[in-house]
Design a protein around this motif. Sequence first.
Motif, mmCIF file in Angstrom:
data_model
loop_
_atom_site.group_PDB
_atom_site.id
_atom_site.type_symbol
_atom_site.label_atom_id
_atom_site.label_comp_id
_atom_site.label_asym_id
_atom_site.label_seq_id
_atom_site.Cartn_x
_atom_site.Cartn_y
_atom_site.Cartn_z
ATOM 1 N N SER A 2 5.601 26.164 47.547
ATOM 2 C CA SER A 2 5.031 27.485 47.804
ATOM 3 C C SER A 2 4.741 28.180 46.493
ATOM 4 O O SER A 2 5.543 28.131 45.573
ATOM 5 C CB SER A 2 6.000 28.331 48.624
ATOM 6 O OG SER A 2 6.179 27.762 49.882
ATOM 7 N N HIS A 23 11.229 31.984 40.242
ATOM 8 C CA HIS A 23 10.705 31.025 41.213
ATOM 9 C C HIS A 23 11.259 29.646 40.889
ATOM 10 O O HIS A 23 11.012 29.109 39.823
ATOM 11 C CB HIS A 23 9.178 31.028 41.127
ATOM 12 C CG HIS A 23 8.508 30.335 42.258
ATOM 13 N ND1 HIS A 23 7.196 30.002 42.207
ATOM 14 C CD2 HIS A 23 8.950 29.915 43.459
ATOM 15 C CE1 HIS A 23 6.850 29.409 43.343
ATOM 16 N NE2 HIS A 23 7.910 29.352 44.107
ATOM 17 N N GLU A 26 11.158 25.905 46.231
ATOM 18 C CA GLU A 26 10.847 26.603 47.474
ATOM 19 C C GLU A 26 11.622 27.911 47.627
ATOM 20 O O GLU A 26 11.710 28.460 48.723
ATOM 21 C CB GLU A 26 11.148 25.700 48.669
ATOM 22 C CG GLU A 26 10.266 24.464 48.729
ATOM 23 C CD GLU A 26 8.803 24.793 48.989
ATOM 24 O OE1 GLU A 26 8.531 25.648 49.850
ATOM 25 O OE2 GLU A 26 7.951 24.212 48.312
ATOM 26 N N PHE A 27 12.223 28.393 46.543
ATOM 27 C CA PHE A 27 13.063 29.583 46.613
ATOM 28 C C PHE A 27 12.752 30.548 45.487
ATOM 29 O O PHE A 27 12.261 30.171 44.432
ATOM 30 C CB PHE A 27 14.550 29.199 46.513
ATOM 31 C CG PHE A 27 15.030 28.379 47.674
ATOM 32 C CD1 PHE A 27 15.499 29.001 48.817
ATOM 33 C CD2 PHE A 27 14.995 27.006 47.617
ATOM 34 C CE1 PHE A 27 15.936 28.250 49.895
ATOM 35 C CE2 PHE A 27 15.429 26.243 48.691
ATOM 36 C CZ PHE A 27 15.894 26.862 49.835
ATOM 37 N N ARG A 41 19.724 33.385 46.698
ATOM 38 C CA ARG A 41 18.519 32.586 46.917
ATOM 39 C C ARG A 41 17.769 33.108 48.138
ATOM 40 O O ARG A 41 18.367 33.389 49.166
ATOM 41 C CB ARG A 41 18.884 31.122 47.120
ATOM 42 C CG ARG A 41 19.561 30.512 45.921
ATOM 43 C CD ARG A 41 20.086 29.125 46.204
ATOM 44 N NE ARG A 41 19.068 28.165 46.571
ATOM 45 C CZ ARG A 41 18.327 27.475 45.704
ATOM 46 N NH1 ARG A 41 18.502 27.651 44.412
ATOM 47 N NH2 ARG A 41 17.422 26.612 46.127
ATOM 48 N N TYR A 42 16.453 33.227 47.994
ATOM 49 C CA TYR A 42 15.590 33.685 49.070
ATOM 50 C C TYR A 42 14.527 32.626 49.329
ATOM 51 O O TYR A 42 13.907 32.120 48.394
ATOM 52 C CB TYR A 42 14.901 35.002 48.702
ATOM 53 C CG TYR A 42 15.881 36.108 48.420
ATOM 54 C CD1 TYR A 42 16.441 36.828 49.457
ATOM 55 C CD2 TYR A 42 16.263 36.416 47.117
ATOM 56 C CE1 TYR A 42 17.362 37.850 49.209
ATOM 57 C CE2 TYR A 42 17.175 37.425 46.855
ATOM 58 C CZ TYR A 42 17.719 38.130 47.904
ATOM 59 O OH TYR A 42 18.628 39.124 47.674
ATOM 60 N N SER A 43 14.306 32.318 50.598
ATOM 61 C CA SER A 43 13.300 31.318 50.929
ATOM 62 C C SER A 43 11.899 31.917 50.813
ATOM 63 O O SER A 43 11.710 33.135 50.793
ATOM 64 C CB SER A 43 13.539 30.772 52.336
ATOM 65 O OG SER A 43 13.381 31.793 53.291
ATOM 66 N N ILE A 44 10.941 31.025 50.756
ATOM 67 C CA ILE A 44 9.529 31.404 50.746
ATOM 68 C C ILE A 44 8.920 30.726 51.969
ATOM 69 O O ILE A 44 8.967 29.502 52.090
ATOM 70 C CB ILE A 44 8.824 30.938 49.460
ATOM 71 C CG1 ILE A 44 9.516 31.529 48.232
ATOM 72 C CG2 ILE A 44 7.345 31.305 49.495
ATOM 73 C CD1 ILE A 44 9.047 30.928 46.922
ATOM 74 N N ASP A 45 8.413 31.522 52.900
ATOM 75 C CA ASP A 45 7.863 30.997 54.144
ATOM 76 C C ASP A 45 6.348 31.147 54.127
ATOM 77 O O ASP A 45 5.841 32.265 54.196
ATOM 78 C CB ASP A 45 8.480 31.744 55.326
ATOM 79 C CG ASP A 45 8.082 31.181 56.664
ATOM 80 O OD1 ASP A 45 7.495 30.077 56.718
ATOM 81 O OD2 ASP A 45 8.361 31.836 57.675
#
Length: 74
Positions: A2, A23, A26-27, A41-45
């Motif tokens: 992402s 970045h 994927e996080f 950690r934060y996801s990227i959707d």
Amino acid sequence: MSSISPDLLAVLRCPVTGSTLVHEGEFLVSSEPDSTGSPVRYSIDEGIPVLLRPELLVAATAAGSDEHDGPPAH
């Protein structure tokens, strides 16, 4: 992988620590640790950062989308 635009990444901040986000694959990861000493950690959707505190993300996912849509239609 992402992709997050550099302009967006420059203004985003970790809602838990207030630190900048980095970045990593994927996080997005906080550049400062939280109260436990670990980075958050934060996801990227689909290219959109999901900046919910980890415990809130679990609760929101478990609740299901029908509980967030308001009262049922009559």
